[in-house]
Design a protein around this motif. Structure first.
Motif, PDB file in Angstrom:
ATOM      1  N   ALA A  12       0.999  -1.410   0.108  1.00  0.00           N
ATOM      2  CA  ALA A  12      -0.101   0.166  -0.220  1.00  0.00           C
ATOM      3  C   ALA A  12       0.793   1.260  -0.092  1.00  0.00           C
ATOM      4  O   ALA A  12       0.228   2.438   0.318  1.00  0.00           O
ATOM      5  CB  ALA A  12      -0.771  -0.030   1.329  1.00  0.00           C
ATOM      6  N   HIS A  46       0.170  -5.444  -5.315  1.00  0.00           N
ATOM      7  CA  HIS A  46      -1.112  -4.884  -5.133  1.00  0.00           C
ATOM      8  C   HIS A  46      -1.409  -4.047  -6.450  1.00  0.00           C
ATOM      9  O   HIS A  46      -0.628  -2.985  -6.713  1.00  0.00           O
ATOM     10  CB  HIS A  46      -0.977  -3.683  -4.016  1.00  0.00           C
ATOM     11  CG  HIS A  46      -0.911  -4.147  -2.479  1.00  0.00           C
ATOM     12  ND1 HIS A  46      -1.472  -3.664  -1.200  1.00  0.00           N
ATOM     13  CD2 HIS A  46      -0.310  -5.545  -1.925  1.00  0.00           C
ATOM     14  CE1 HIS A  46      -1.438  -4.541  -0.565  1.00  0.00           C
ATOM     15  NE2 HIS A  46      -0.778  -5.635  -0.890  1.00  0.00           N
ATOM     16  N   GLU A  54      -5.045   1.740  -5.239  1.00  0.00           N
ATOM     17  CA  GLU A  54      -5.273   0.334  -5.122  1.00  0.00           C
ATOM     18  C   GLU A  54      -6.636  -0.217  -5.658  1.00  0.00           C
ATOM     19  O   GLU A  54      -7.477   0.464  -5.262  1.00  0.00           O
ATOM     20  CB  GLU A  54      -4.762  -0.375  -3.765  1.00  0.00           C
ATOM     21  CG  GLU A  54      -3.466  -0.329  -3.314  1.00  0.00           C
ATOM     22  CD  GLU A  54      -3.273  -0.428  -1.901  1.00  0.00           C
ATOM     23  OE1 GLU A  54      -3.050  -1.616  -1.381  1.00  0.00           O
ATOM     24  OE2 GLU A  54      -3.536   0.469  -1.011  1.00  0.00           O
ATOM     25  N   VAL A  79      -2.215 -11.636  -4.965  1.00  0.00           N
ATOM     26  CA  VAL A  79      -2.585 -10.108  -4.799  1.00  0.00           C
ATOM     27  C   VAL A  79      -3.356  -9.900  -3.342  1.00  0.00           C
ATOM     28  O   VAL A  79      -3.465 -10.883  -2.614  1.00  0.00           O
ATOM     29  CB  VAL A  79      -3.665  -9.540  -5.857  1.00  0.00           C
ATOM     30  CG1 VAL A  79      -3.077  -9.577  -7.140  1.00  0.00           C
ATOM     31  CG2 VAL A  79      -4.939 -10.395  -5.733  1.00  0.00           C
ATOM     32  N   THR A  80      -3.765  -8.682  -3.191  1.00  0.00           N
ATOM     33  CA  THR A  80      -4.327  -8.540  -1.716  1.00  0.00           C
ATOM     34  C   THR A  80      -5.842  -8.381  -1.980  1.00  0.00           C
ATOM     35  O   THR A  80      -6.425  -8.206  -3.221  1.00  0.00           O
ATOM     36  CB  THR A  80      -3.794  -7.135  -1.301  1.00  0.00           C
ATOM     37  OG1 THR A  80      -4.500  -6.957  -0.004  1.00  0.00           O
ATOM     38  CG2 THR A  80      -4.229  -5.946  -2.178  1.00  0.00           C
ATOM     39  N   GLU A 213       7.162  -3.502   0.225  1.00  0.00           N
ATOM     40  CA  GLU A 213       5.846  -3.346   0.921  1.00  0.00           C
ATOM     41  C   GLU A 213       6.202  -3.673   2.319  1.00  0.00           C
ATOM     42  O   GLU A 213       5.803  -2.829   3.165  1.00  0.00           O
ATOM     43  CB  GLU A 213       4.836  -4.509   0.451  1.00  0.00           C
ATOM     44  CG  GLU A 213       3.872  -4.609   1.541  1.00  0.00           C
ATOM     45  CD  GLU A 213       2.682  -5.633   0.994  1.00  0.00           C
ATOM     46  OE1 GLU A 213       1.907  -5.873   2.017  1.00  0.00           O
ATOM     47  OE2 GLU A 213       2.893  -6.306   0.205  1.00  0.00           O
TER      48      GLU A 213
END
Length: 244
Positions: A12, A46, A54, A79-80, A213
């Motif tokens: 993020a 992300h 995002e 991925v998130t 990250e």
């Protein structure tokens, strides 16, 4: 190194917060390729939209994943599903369920954070889409929630994350709580806990991860150049090549 060293490429992090953080699919692919040359075969990223925010929407996810997959064929790409991206749990699950039709752009796995509202629904949606689940467990309370709920079908591993400011002792406590689940654990830290927790994971023979990250600095506290530098340092710290 632990059984798997995953590269977490961007997270993020805000665009512009560090010159090496990849935002576009092409930047993600270039970073992934550099890490793959060091032996990394698992990636967490992300996806972003055209302005760098995002997203969980299928088109952007598919573009990011497919471009990275072309650069690192055969690697696992995750991925998130972070709730901060789409706070409504019903809508979040709908978007994840929609990944079923993404073909080459469908992720291999996705992280689902146990402390977030609607996590069981999102995990079920990922399973329905044919996407494996990494269960994010950030603290003891989340571990207890998972123990009570049981491990959802389709889970490939638990991501045990030690937050900034916490210590190896907290990591050990988390591992102790998660042990009865009998599920593979990827242990990692964040910011000032990243390197100590990575070293603990290596010592325990656990999967772990590193990348921009989780930390923007090297073991010496210097600003890292890119993800590949962090991967290289992680491998050197373990006395083995990264990804082994």
């Amino acid at each position: 190194m632990g059984r798997v060293l995953q590269a977490c490429l961007n997270g993020a992090r805000e665009p512009g917060g560090h010159p090496g953080v990849p935002i576009t699919p092409q930047q993600l692919a270039a970073e992934a390729a550099a890490c793959a040359e060091l032996g990394v075969t698992s990636f967490h990223l992300h996806p972003r939209d055209v302005v760098g925010l995002e997203v969980l929407a299928g088109p952007e996810v598919a573009t990011a994943v497919s471009v990275v997959r072309a650069a690192v064929p055969g690697a696992g790409i995750g991925v998130t599903t972070g709730a901060w991206i789409v706070p409504d749990p019903v809508r979040r699950a709908e978007l994840v369920r929609g990944w079923a039709g993404l073909a080459a752009g469908r992720p291999d796995f996705a992280s689902v954070n146990v402390h977030e509202d609607g996590w069981l629904g999102v995990a079920a949606a990922a399973r329905e889409a044919g996407v494996g689940v990494e269960l994010g467990v950030f603290h003891a309370e989340a571990a207890r929630v998972l123990l009570d709920a049981g491990v959802p079908e389709g889970t490939v591993r638990v991501l045990a994350e030690v937050r900034p400011g916490e210590t190896v002792r907290e990591a050990e406590r988390l591992l102790e709580l998660l042990a009865p689940l009998g599920v593979p654990v990827l242990l990692h830290g964040e910011d000032d806990s990243a390197w100590p927790v990575l070293d603990l994971a290596v010592a325990r023979g656990l999967d772990t991860r590193i990348g921009l990250e989780d930390t923007l600095t090297t073991r010496d506290g210097l600003v890292a150049v890119d993800n590949a530098q962090l991967v290289r340092l992680a491998g050197a710290g373990a006395g083995k090549s990264a990804g082994s």
